[in-house]
Motif scaffolding. Structure first.
Motif, PDB file in Angstrom:
ATOM      1  N   ILE C 111       0.852  -1.201   0.000  1.00 30.51           N
ATOM      2  CA  ILE C 111       0.000   0.000   0.000  1.00 30.51           C
ATOM      3  C   ILE C 111       0.884   1.247   0.000  1.00 30.51           C
ATOM      4  O   ILE C 111       0.643   2.207  -0.735  1.00 30.51           O
ATOM      5  N   ALA C 112       1.924   1.217   0.818  1.00 30.77           N
ATOM      6  CA  ALA C 112       2.810   2.375   0.912  1.00 30.77           C
ATOM      7  C   ALA C 112       3.498   2.637  -0.427  1.00 30.77           C
ATOM      8  O   ALA C 112       3.555   3.771  -0.900  1.00 30.77           O
ATOM      9  N   TYR C 113       3.999   1.584  -1.041  1.00 35.73           N
ATOM     10  CA  TYR C 113       4.646   1.769  -2.348  1.00 35.73           C
ATOM     11  C   TYR C 113       3.614   2.157  -3.411  1.00 35.73           C
ATOM     12  O   TYR C 113       3.910   2.911  -4.331  1.00 35.73           O
ATOM     13  N   GLY C 114       2.394   1.612  -3.251  1.00 34.28           N
ATOM     14  CA  GLY C 114       1.322   1.988  -4.176  1.00 34.28           C
ATOM     15  C   GLY C 114       0.985   3.465  -4.065  1.00 34.28           C
ATOM     16  O   GLY C 114       0.700   4.129  -5.059  1.00 34.28           O
ATOM     17  N   ALA C 115       1.057   3.994  -2.845  1.00 32.12           N
ATOM     18  CA  ALA C 115       0.786   5.418  -2.629  1.00 32.12           C
ATOM     19  C   ALA C 115       1.798   6.259  -3.395  1.00 32.12           C
ATOM     20  O   ALA C 115       1.458   7.290  -3.971  1.00 32.12           O
ATOM     21  N   ARG C 116       3.046   5.802  -3.403  1.00 28.19           N
ATOM     22  CA  ARG C 116       4.079   6.521  -4.166  1.00 28.19           C
ATOM     23  C   ARG C 116       3.655   6.650  -5.619  1.00 28.19           C
ATOM     24  O   ARG C 116       3.685   7.730  -6.198  1.00 28.19           O
ATOM     25  N   VAL C 117       3.283   5.505  -6.195  1.00 26.50           N
ATOM     26  CA  VAL C 117       2.928   5.486  -7.613  1.00 26.50           C
ATOM     27  C   VAL C 117       1.722   6.388  -7.861  1.00 26.50           C
ATOM     28  O   VAL C 117       1.740   7.251  -8.745  1.00 26.50           O
ATOM     29  N   SER C 118       0.677   6.207  -7.043  1.00 24.60           N
ATOM     30  CA  SER C 118      -0.556   6.975  -7.233  1.00 24.60           C
ATOM     31  C   SER C 118      -0.285   8.469  -7.143  1.00 24.60           C
ATOM     32  O   SER C 118      -0.691   9.239  -8.016  1.00 24.60           O
ATOM     33  N   LEU C 119       0.411   8.865  -6.081  1.00 29.12           N
ATOM     34  CA  LEU C 119       0.636  10.289  -5.868  1.00 29.12           C
ATOM     35  C   LEU C 119       1.527  10.862  -6.957  1.00 29.12           C
ATOM     36  O   LEU C 119       1.285  11.954  -7.474  1.00 29.12           O
ATOM     37  N   MET C 120       2.542  10.090  -7.315  1.00 29.56           N
ATOM     38  CA  MET C 120       3.462  10.594  -8.324  1.00 29.56           C
ATOM     39  C   MET C 120       2.720  10.849  -9.642  1.00 29.56           C
ATOM     40  O   MET C 120       2.873  11.904 -10.257  1.00 29.56           O
ATOM     41  N   ILE C 121       1.919   9.876 -10.038  1.00 24.67           N
ATOM     42  CA  ILE C 121       1.189  10.029 -11.297  1.00 24.67           C
ATOM     43  C   ILE C 121       0.197  11.184 -11.200  1.00 24.67           C
ATOM     44  O   ILE C 121       0.140  12.054 -12.076  1.00 24.67           O
ATOM     45  N   ALA C 122      -0.567  11.211 -10.103  1.00 30.18           N
ATOM     46  CA  ALA C 122      -1.607  12.240  -9.985  1.00 30.18           C
ATOM     47  C   ALA C 122      -0.996  13.639  -9.915  1.00 30.18           C
ATOM     48  O   ALA C 122      -1.469  14.563 -10.572  1.00 30.18           O
ATOM     49  N   VAL C 123       0.070  13.773  -9.144  1.00 29.63           N
ATOM     50  CA  VAL C 123       0.658  15.105  -9.001  1.00 29.63           C
ATOM     51  C   VAL C 123       1.318  15.536 -10.315  1.00 29.63           C
ATOM     52  O   VAL C 123       1.162  16.683 -10.751  1.00 29.63           O
ATOM     53  N   SER C 124       2.004  14.618 -10.972  1.00 30.74           N
ATOM     54  CA  SER C 124       2.615  14.985 -12.265  1.00 30.74           C
ATOM     55  C   SER C 124       1.542  15.410 -13.253  1.00 30.74           C
ATOM     56  O   SER C 124       1.674  16.438 -13.939  1.00 30.74           O
ATOM     57  N   ALA C 125       0.485  14.614 -13.337  1.00 31.45           N
ATOM     58  CA  ALA C 125      -0.582  14.940 -14.289  1.00 31.45           C
ATOM     59  C   ALA C 125      -1.210  16.285 -13.928  1.00 31.45           C
ATOM     60  O   ALA C 125      -1.525  17.093 -14.809  1.00 31.45           O
ATOM     61  N   THR C 126      -1.360  16.536 -12.634  1.00 30.95           N
ATOM     62  CA  THR C 126      -1.943  17.812 -12.210  1.00 30.95           C
ATOM     63  C   THR C 126      -1.042  18.982 -12.608  1.00 30.95           C
ATOM     64  O   THR C 126      -1.522  19.996 -13.113  1.00 30.95           O
ATOM     65  N   LEU C 127       0.263  18.811 -12.392  1.00 36.77           N
ATOM     66  CA  LEU C 127       1.182  19.882 -12.768  1.00 36.77           C
ATOM     67  C   LEU C 127       1.082  20.163 -14.260  1.00 36.77           C
ATOM     68  O   LEU C 127       0.975  21.317 -14.686  1.00 36.77           O
ATOM     69  N   ILE C 128       1.084  19.098 -15.047  1.00 33.45           N
ATOM     70  CA  ILE C 128       1.052  19.293 -16.499  1.00 33.45           C
ATOM     71  C   ILE C 128      -0.269  19.910 -16.932  1.00 33.45           C
ATOM     72  O   ILE C 128      -0.304  20.904 -17.661  1.00 33.45           O
ATOM     73  N   THR C 129      -1.386  19.322 -16.468  1.00 37.44           N
ATOM     74  CA  THR C 129      -2.675  19.845 -16.939  1.00 37.44           C
ATOM     75  C   THR C 129      -2.906  21.259 -16.433  1.00 37.44           C
ATOM     76  O   THR C 129      -3.495  22.074 -17.123  1.00 37.44           O
ATOM     77  N   THR C 130      -2.429  21.552 -15.227  1.00 45.80           N
ATOM     78  CA  THR C 130      -2.627  22.903 -14.710  1.00 45.80           C
ATOM     79  C   THR C 130      -1.818  23.897 -15.533  1.00 45.80           C
ATOM     80  O   THR C 130      -2.324  24.941 -15.939  1.00 45.80           O
ATOM     81  N   PRO C 268       3.489  -2.138  -7.316  1.00 49.93           N
ATOM     82  CA  PRO C 268       2.216  -2.141  -6.612  1.00 49.93           C
ATOM     83  C   PRO C 268       1.375  -0.910  -6.964  1.00 49.93           C
ATOM     84  O   PRO C 268       1.926   0.163  -7.193  1.00 49.93           O
ATOM     85  N   SER C 269       0.096  -1.101  -7.063  1.00 53.78           N
ATOM     86  CA  SER C 269      -0.825   0.012  -7.303  1.00 53.78           C
ATOM     87  C   SER C 269      -2.156  -0.358  -6.684  1.00 53.78           C
ATOM     88  O   SER C 269      -2.553  -1.519  -6.678  1.00 53.78           O
ATOM     89  N   TRP C 270      -2.826   0.633  -6.137  1.00 52.76           N
ATOM     90  CA  TRP C 270      -4.069   0.352  -5.413  1.00 52.76           C
ATOM     91  C   TRP C 270      -5.128  -0.241  -6.324  1.00 52.76           C
ATOM     92  O   TRP C 270      -5.803  -1.204  -5.971  1.00 52.76           O
ATOM     93  N   GLY C 271      -5.299   0.375  -7.487  1.00 60.64           N
ATOM     94  CA  GLY C 271      -6.330  -0.117  -8.393  1.00 60.64           C
ATOM     95  C   GLY C 271      -6.073  -1.559  -8.789  1.00 60.64           C
ATOM     96  O   GLY C 271      -6.982  -2.396  -8.844  1.00 60.64           O
TER      97      GLY C 271
END
Lengths: 564, 286, 319, 331
Positions: C111-130, C268-271
């Motif tokens: 779960i902890a490593y999955g959080a890394r992946v999730s957050l990294m993807i979401a934050v990167s995508a947010t930075l780019i789309t913003t 690992p990824s939550w989904g």
């Protein structure tokens, strides 16, 4: 001839894969049918994850669909009924016997029984059998069993009935007699005419086209398709023109069969375990690993069948890749793999046995050996490291594994990755979409260092097992089944020798010995002999796992205990 | 522009006190404690008379009128006493107040466009007010509605009755609002800055219309505005509010000629004197 | 108004009264207001917890002694299909949140490593789309004309697209490669119009405001006006949009991984964990409940925070 | 009016053309060779070439694209002679993996998707509007907080997670519902209802959450409008005020949203249909993607886009009838 097992290879590989991923096919092996002798009548329900690949017997080619074809189609010969070897024996079906060969087994003659009809009452003639074969050779549909293409004598550019017209090398001297000319001596031809593409279709029916059969099959067996919604339901009802007295194989107990497709594997298991309402009359494929724990109660155990699928799950090692071309490296990998972990990932002891040989125990001539032993099959990383060091990789080795994007194969791959890591071997995954997996690993230019795949024999002989996987002449650019690309002169030579043998017993024993000879070269890591575990409804009778259909419940023998 | 007219007509009914407000205080809770938006206001309105309430925005004049209607925004509480025809209004249930609203006290708001529901025809909006208090058939209501529209001098009323608010000009919309208020024949009409959103000529027309109607019906009126000039035209009595407090009260004449509060003086000083209203006022004194 | 391109996406609802161009609300006041809301405090705690979990995943692995890929055959029962041994999915003193069936990998560490992946993807995508959304939105809204026409049509086009179907098709067609990067790319392609549309609307209203007029009158170059005058006034809006975009991308990434086209194993990824757990839902419900709860809490926390941020900034604007 | 609609239609056709072109390009360049896919298990290079020419895959991009487009209007024929396969108009393509026309495949699965969409829509409109109204009218109370917290949760909960949770609780643990089965209404109305109930709930939950938030905002917005004060000042009953004056302005904008969402669902609720094994358009899409059945993916993508685009136009037209300010020119 030269292509033969190449085609075969991929086909079977796909079939085992289907069994694995859908949990909708079936397994084999308990000693007697569940619930005793069935009665005639009632509707048998079948719950299944994925739909059948094709209703057209020229196109479908896996254990599940072959099992189903026997309900609606008949061929000149077919596999027997009953457990184990009884079931894999070739017996007459439409023909009166298993055929008469000429002296060198290049010309085979079959005679049809009387009182055999299509679903509309038209008698089945030798011309219809001939037409069925010719039709199946059309390139746009000939993706099923390849044996007709491999052994029949025909012009090189023959492209099936619709493009090239009738095939002269199949003779029909009269309505009851059919004569096949082969391009080679083939002692096992009786098994070949039992393959699905030898299904007869009315030769003079204009409505039959290349694609029509896949939509509207024409029954020659005891049932006909009355309703079909792809991906959701399939209903079979009795074919009134099928005469039980002409058929020693099919019992055809239920009045109708009803398939439900598209159900999630876990849901199928839960429904079978609950066994409520119509599900009492239902059968399904092997349960998922997750459900094993839930079927341990005596009530459910009573209606549980299990048996080997008769296939081998293995990891071919591409012997042409740098590093992998060194037998020491391949042996080290064989030593290091923790097969116990692979088994656990697959569902544990109830769903798989550990394989140390390439040939599964269900194949005649199976010889047990373990060239790369370790305690509890958990791998021997130290011994592997030594071998690697000897091979010149003291600091470890790295390779890429092709795997299918499917939970079970991923679990197996992760187990391998984890155990090899302890021997200093790094495994990288190349995840391939389910749809293209076999295409990729069957294309020599696209495959990587290793893969996880499976193989089932077409009939219970080493001849349909070792050559397609390890014969050097069978390496093809595309559609390759010798995924290890093993091209060892000694192995090639031995395969040719065994093929020439006329004594079946001797040949079987020789295949067994060859298995060990091949494994010394370690071109693959045999992983598992997977099993099928099936729960049937409480009102189901006569269910047993048929060794010829990847361990699936024999449809032509199963029925209901009470038809109400 | 007749300034004397309403006065003469109102005399016969004058003397009967229509509305008595005593010590009215309106409070709202805020995060920094309760705030009094109206502090201890007391005034009277005689039948047929007009009381002008003057003040800047936020002075509490609108809150006073909403308190009379019982329509204070959420959280607001009124204390003191509001008596209409001698009956206390404060402390009544919403149900009882509903009968007072429209029937006894009607209101005309500042922005006629946003005060009309854009989704319904003006006819329907007047009819529903009429039927809420008088019942009767839709036909009656429609007849009354058309009459009311005619009374506020909307041309072609029987056709225009089926038009939507956005199809009317600002002045016309305010006429519609007035028609809506008057078709109920209320005892008291509260006009809350009815002319502020309108341009000058239209403003004059509306004022004239209100005066005429008041003369015809004898309705008492509270006229709320920030514009002293307007008050001088319509009101007999004037109340000046600032920051919720009542800084000046008296007859129009008193207030304009002799303002006591410094604030009122400041207001008066700020009036444009293009034509001096005081002369006129003086001229029309009793 | 429909901001939900797919079943997956979390609504970002840019409608309503976002802070417009008047004086930006002082950050300190916003924070002090937010600190009074228990919901916000809870959300921030959850977010901080998840971020810490992600950042210190290796530390956690060291403490628990389990690496995210390490099998524990002793924690599962091979004879029962690989079901975790012990109650609640094998929760024990050595596996705090239990283990995965079939291999015994530690769920907490994954779960902890999955959080890394999730957050990294979401934050990167947010930075780019913003970034893209703000720049293109401002260009379209402020300059209007042809630029607006083109940008608006592209946005309409992307928003009319059945994006979920397309994301799946695209991801399954693309070679495996670097999955997280591909996910960021695909999320960004379909995500930026939702930011751009709001920014465009506000830039349009700011175009005619006094201070822009004043800047224009003083002869400032348009580009300078955009970055010096308009952008600072959109700060509140951008913060709100970005805060709400993060959970939307986390949700979409998990959904794509659930469908098997997102992050690939063994990463690992939550989904993906929930997807694997589908087969086990009846036998080992903890296996889907744990990653599902983490996913839910993370998305929920970001959404609550974004929602409150918007409310406070709105109120600040109104006051 | 007619001209506006005509212009919208033209624009819609343009968008659809672009989407089809875009989709086509992606598959043309990125997707694995469909011929190899079709060729399947026993493949030879010669056979691949045959299939390529039969499908027209050896033609240049623009010709292939043109064939696809014209097929939609005139139907098309694959291959020649006796082995030819015809695909009647409107031909969205032909799946060589299942030997069926894509149009037929979609049509056959439409009833399930429609049933799912209609049922879910009814639920989410009811819950979304009801919840939003309750929340707005009881603004600031416990009711409001309860509804809004539920709504936030609904937005944050992935529907596959909700699906698993419901199935685990209602079916496996509590046994309140049977396992969903694919029966038609006429076969067994009760079982039909029970089977669709969970998918409806799962699908409706997320939308209801979103709608209740929007309805709440709209109603609060409307309640603050001056005309609401007028209505009250007229002495109307509180329910009348709410029903007649607050509801219509608050709900009219929801029509736009609803039209788009509903159309989107007709194009297939991919996850819900997959998780519950409902054989609708969404499941067809998921299956086709798994099998890489490219013509089907193309067809479904285009259909889904077309539905959204058409819904957009319909919604605009409907909107003009609902809002007199748009419908009637001011005098």
């Amino acid at each position: 001839m030269k292509r033969r097992t190449a085609f075969l290879g991929l086909a079977i590989a796909t079939s085992i894969a289907l069994v694995g991923c859908t949990a909708a096919d079936t397994g084999s092996g308990s000693t007697e049918g569940v619930g005793g002798e069935p009665v005639t009548g009632g509707t048998l329900q079948v719950l299944q994850n994925t739909d059948f690949s094709h209703l057209d017997p020229a196109q479908g080619f896996d254990g599940g669909v072959n099992n189903f074809y026997r309900l609606i189609y008949r061929t000149l010969t077919t596999q027997g009924v009953g457990e184990g070897a009884e079931g894999t024996e070739i017996v007459p079906d439409l023909a009166t016997d298993t055929g008469t060969p000429n002296e060198d087994a290049t010309v085979w003659t079959f005679t049809l029984k009387d009182d055999i009809f299509f679903e509309d009452g038209t008698p089945i003639t030798s011309a219809d059998v001939k037409f069925g074969v010719e039709r199946s050779l059309d390139p746009s549909i000939s993706i099923g069993s390849p044996y007709a293409k491999i052994v029949l004598y025909m012009p090189e550019d023959y492209q099936g009935f619709y493009i090239s017209g009738p095939l002269d090398t199949i003779e029909t001297p009269d309505e009851k007699t059919i004569v096949f000319h082969l391009n080679q001596p083939y002692a096992d031809f009786a098994a070949v005419v039992g393959q699905a593409p030898f299904t007869p279709f009315p030769a003079d029916d204009e409505s039959v086209t290349t694609t029509s059969i896949d939509q509207q099959p024409i029954a020659s067996g005891p049932y006909r398709v009355t309703e079909y919604q792809r991906g959701s339901t399939l209903v079979l009802e009795r074919n009134e023109h099928w005469d039980a007295s002409t058929d020693d194989v099919r019992k055809a107990y239920p009045d109708s069969f009803e398939w439900t497709f598209g159900l999630d594997g876990a849901t199928i298991d839960e429904r079978m375990i609950a066994g409520q309402g119509d599900d009492q009359n239902a059968i399904a494929g092997s349960v998922q690993a997750a459900s094993i724990a839930r079927i341990q109660t005596p009530e459910i155990q009573e209606r549980t069948i299990q048996g080997l699928q008769g296939c081998t799950t293995y990891m071919p090692l591409n012997t042409t890749k740098p590093g992998m071309d060194d037998p020491l490296v391949r042996q080290a990998i064989n030593l290091a793999v923790n097969k116990q972990a692979v088994k656990d990932g697959t569902g544990g002891s109830q769903l798989a046995d550990i394989a140390t040989t390439m040939m599964p125990p269900t194949v005649a001539g199976f010889t047990e050996f373990d060239l790369y032993p370790s305690e509890d099959f958990e791998g021997d990383p130290e011994a592997a490291k030594e071998l690697l060091a000897e091979a010149g990789y003291p600091d470890g080795f790295e390779f890429t594994l092709d795997i299918r994007n499917n939970p079970k194969m991923q679990a197996q791959a992760e187990a391998i990755q984890q155990s090899l890591a302890q021997a200093g071997i790094t495994v990288n995954f190349n995840l391939i979409d389910s749809a293209t997996f076999y295409e990729v690993i069957g294309t020599t230019s696209q495959q990587h260092d290793a893969a996880i795949t499976g193989w089932c024999p077409d009939w219970a002989s080493g001849a349909t097992f070792l050559p397609p996987l390890f014969e050097g002449t069978q390496i093809f650019e595309k559609g390759n089944s010798n995924v290890a690309q093993l091209n060892d002169p000694a192995v090639n030579e031995r395969i040719a020798e065994i093929r020439a043998m006329t004594d079946v017993e001797e040949a079987n024993a020789a295949w067994g010995a060859l298995d060990e000879q091949i494994m010394e070269l370690a071109p693959a890591v045999p992983l598992l002999f997977e099993k099928a575990v099936m729960v049937v409804g409480s009102n189901v009778a006569g269910a047993y796992a048929h060794a010829g259909f990847s361990g699936g419940i024999d449809y032509v023998s199963v029925g209901l205990a009470s038809a109400e | 522009m007749s300034l004397t007219a309403p006065r003469t007509i109102s005399i016969p009914v004058a003397g009967s006190t229509l509305l008595e407000v005593d010590h009215l205080t309106v409070t709202f809770p805020t995060s920094s404690g309760p705030v009094e938006v109206v502090k201890d206001a007391s005034f009277r309105v005689e039948s047929g008379d007009t009381l002008g309430i003057v003040g800047e925005s936020g002075s509490g004049k609108s809150m006073t009128s909403l308190a009379i209607m019982g329509l204070l925004p959420r959280g607001g509480t009124a204390t003191g006493s509001i008596r209409l025809n001698g009956h206390e209004l404060l402390g009544r249930s919403d149900r009882e107040m509903r009968r007072v609203r429209g029937d006894k006290v009607a209101m005309v708001f500042q922005d006629p466009l946003s005060s009309l529901n854009p989704y319904y025809t003006v006819g329907l909006q007047i009819e529903e007010a009429y039927r809420a208090h008088n019942g009767g058939s839709r036909r009656d209501a429609r007849r009354v509605t058309i009459e009311a529209l005619e009374r506020v001098r909307i041309a072609d009323a029987s056709r225009r009755v089926d038009h939507y608010p956005h199809q009317f000009s600002g002045g016309m919309r305010q006429r519609i609002m007035i028609a809506m208020a008057l078709c109920l024949e209320p005892d008291l009409l509260i006009a809350d800055e009815p002319t502020t959103a309108l341009d000058v000529t239209v403003q004059a027309q509306i004022l004239e219309l209100l005066a005429d109607l008041q003369r015809e019906t004898g309705t008492g009126m509270i006229f709320i505005t920030h514009d002293l000039a307007v008050v001088s035209q319509v009101a007999q009595d004037v109340l000046v509010m600032k920051d919720g407090e009542q800084v000046e009260a008296g007859t129009a004449e008193q207030v304009f000629s002799n303002p006591r509060a410094a604030y009122t003086r400041a207001l008066l000083a700020a009036l444009p004197r293009i034509d001096d209203p005081f002369d006129e006022l003086k001229g029309t004194s009793r | 108004m429909s901001t939900v391109p797919s079943e997956l996406a979390v609504e970002t609802e840019p409608k309503g009264v976002l802070p417009t161009g008047s004086a930006p609300t002082p950050a300190r006041r916003v924070i002090s207001t937010l600190r009074k809301s228990p919901a916000v405090v809870f959300s921030v705690c959850v977010i901080v917890f998840i971020v810490l979990l992600a950042v210190f995943a290796p530390v956690l692995a060291a403490i628990t002694g389990w690496d995210p890929y390490e099998f524990d055959p002793t924690a599962i029962d091979s004879d029962l299909g690989g079901v975790p041994i012990g109650p609640f999915g094998g929760i024990s003193s050595s596996h705090w949140l239990g283990v995965e069936p079939g291999n015994g990998r530690d769920i907490l560490v994954r779960i902890a490593y999955g959080a890394r992946v999730s957050l990294m993807i979401a934050v990167s995508a947010t930075l780019i789309t913003t970034t893209f959304g703000v720049v293109l939105g401002m260009v379209a809204g402020f300059f209007g004309g042809l630029a607006d026409q083109i940008i608006s049509r592209v946005m309409d086009f992307l928003m009319a697209f059945p994006s979920l179907i397309f994301m799946i098709a695209l991801l399954s067609a693309l070679p495996a490669g670097n999955r997280p990067a591909l996910l960021v790319l695909v999320l960004s392609i379909f995500g930026w119009p939702y930011t751009a549309r709001v920014i465009r609307g506000q830039a349009m209203s700011l175009r005619n405001s006094e201070f822009v007029e004043a800047a224009r009158a003083s002869g400032a170059r348009p580009v300078k006006i955009v970055f010096r005058e308009v952008l600072p006034n959109l700060r509140g809006t951008i913060i709100v949009l970005a805060t709400l975009a993060v959970p939307s991308y986390i949700g979409t990434e998990a959904g794509l991984s659930f469908l098997g086209v997102g992050v690939m194993p063994p990463t690992p990824s939550w989904g993906q964990m929930i997807s694997t757990a589908v087969g086990w839902y009846a036998v080992d419900p903890m296996f889907f409940l744990i990653p599902g709860t983490f996913l839910f809490l993370t998305v929920f926390a970001f959404t609550v925070l974004g929602d409150n941020l918007r409310r406070v900034l709105d109120a600040g604007d109104a006051a | 009016m007619a001209i506006t609609i005509l212009r919208r239609l033209l624009a819609a056709v343009g968008v659809l053309l672009l989407i089809s072109l875009f989709t086509f390009m992606i598959f043309f360049w990125l997707s694995p060779d469909p011929a190899v896919q079709i060729c399947g298990k026993t493949c030879t290079p010669e056979r691949i070439d045959q299939i390529r020419s039969q499908l027209g895959l050896d033609l240049p991009f623009w010709q292939q694209y043109w064939q696809f487009l014209s097929g939609i209007f005139t139907g098309r024929t694959y291959g020649e002679g006796a082995a030819a396969i015809t695909c009647a108009a409107p031909c969205l393509g032909f799946s060589f993996q299942t030997n069926e026309s894509v149009t037929d495949m979609i049509v056959a699965r439409m009833p399930v998707s429609v049933t799912l969409a209609v049922g879910a829509a009814a639920l989410w409109l009811l819950a979304g509007i009801g919840g939003g109204l309750l929340s707005a009218v009881k603004q600031g109370t416990g009711w409001d907080r309860a509804v809004m917290t539920t709504a936030l949760a609904g937005i944050s909960l992935p529907n596959y997670f909700v699906a698993l949770l419901l199935q685990y609780l209602l079916v496996v643990q509590l046994r309140w519902l049977p396992f969903p089965q694919s029966v038609t209404f006429t076969e067994d109305p009760l079982l039909w209802f029970q089977s669709y109930l969970m998918p409806w709930l799962v699908l409706a939950f997320g939308y209801a959450a979103m709608y209740s938030r929007i309805v709440r905002t709209n109603v609060i917005d409307t309640l603050g409008q001056n005309f609401m004060r007028t209505a009250k000042a007229k002495g109307l009953d509180a329910p009348v005020v709410l029903r007649r004056h607050a509801l219509r302005p608050s709900l009219t904008p929801v029509v736009t949203l609803f039209g788009m969402d509903f159309a989107g669902l007709l194009g297939g609720a991919l996850i819900t249909e997959t998780v519950f094994g409902l054989n609708g358009v969404g499941k067809l899409t998921a299956d086709s993607i798994a099998k890489n059945d490219q013509p089907v993916i193309m067809g479904v993508t285009l259909l889904a886009a077309a539905l959204v685009v058409v819904a957009n136009i319909l919604v605009d037209v409907t909107y003009t009838y609902l809002d007199p300010r748009v419908r009637v020119k001011s005098a």
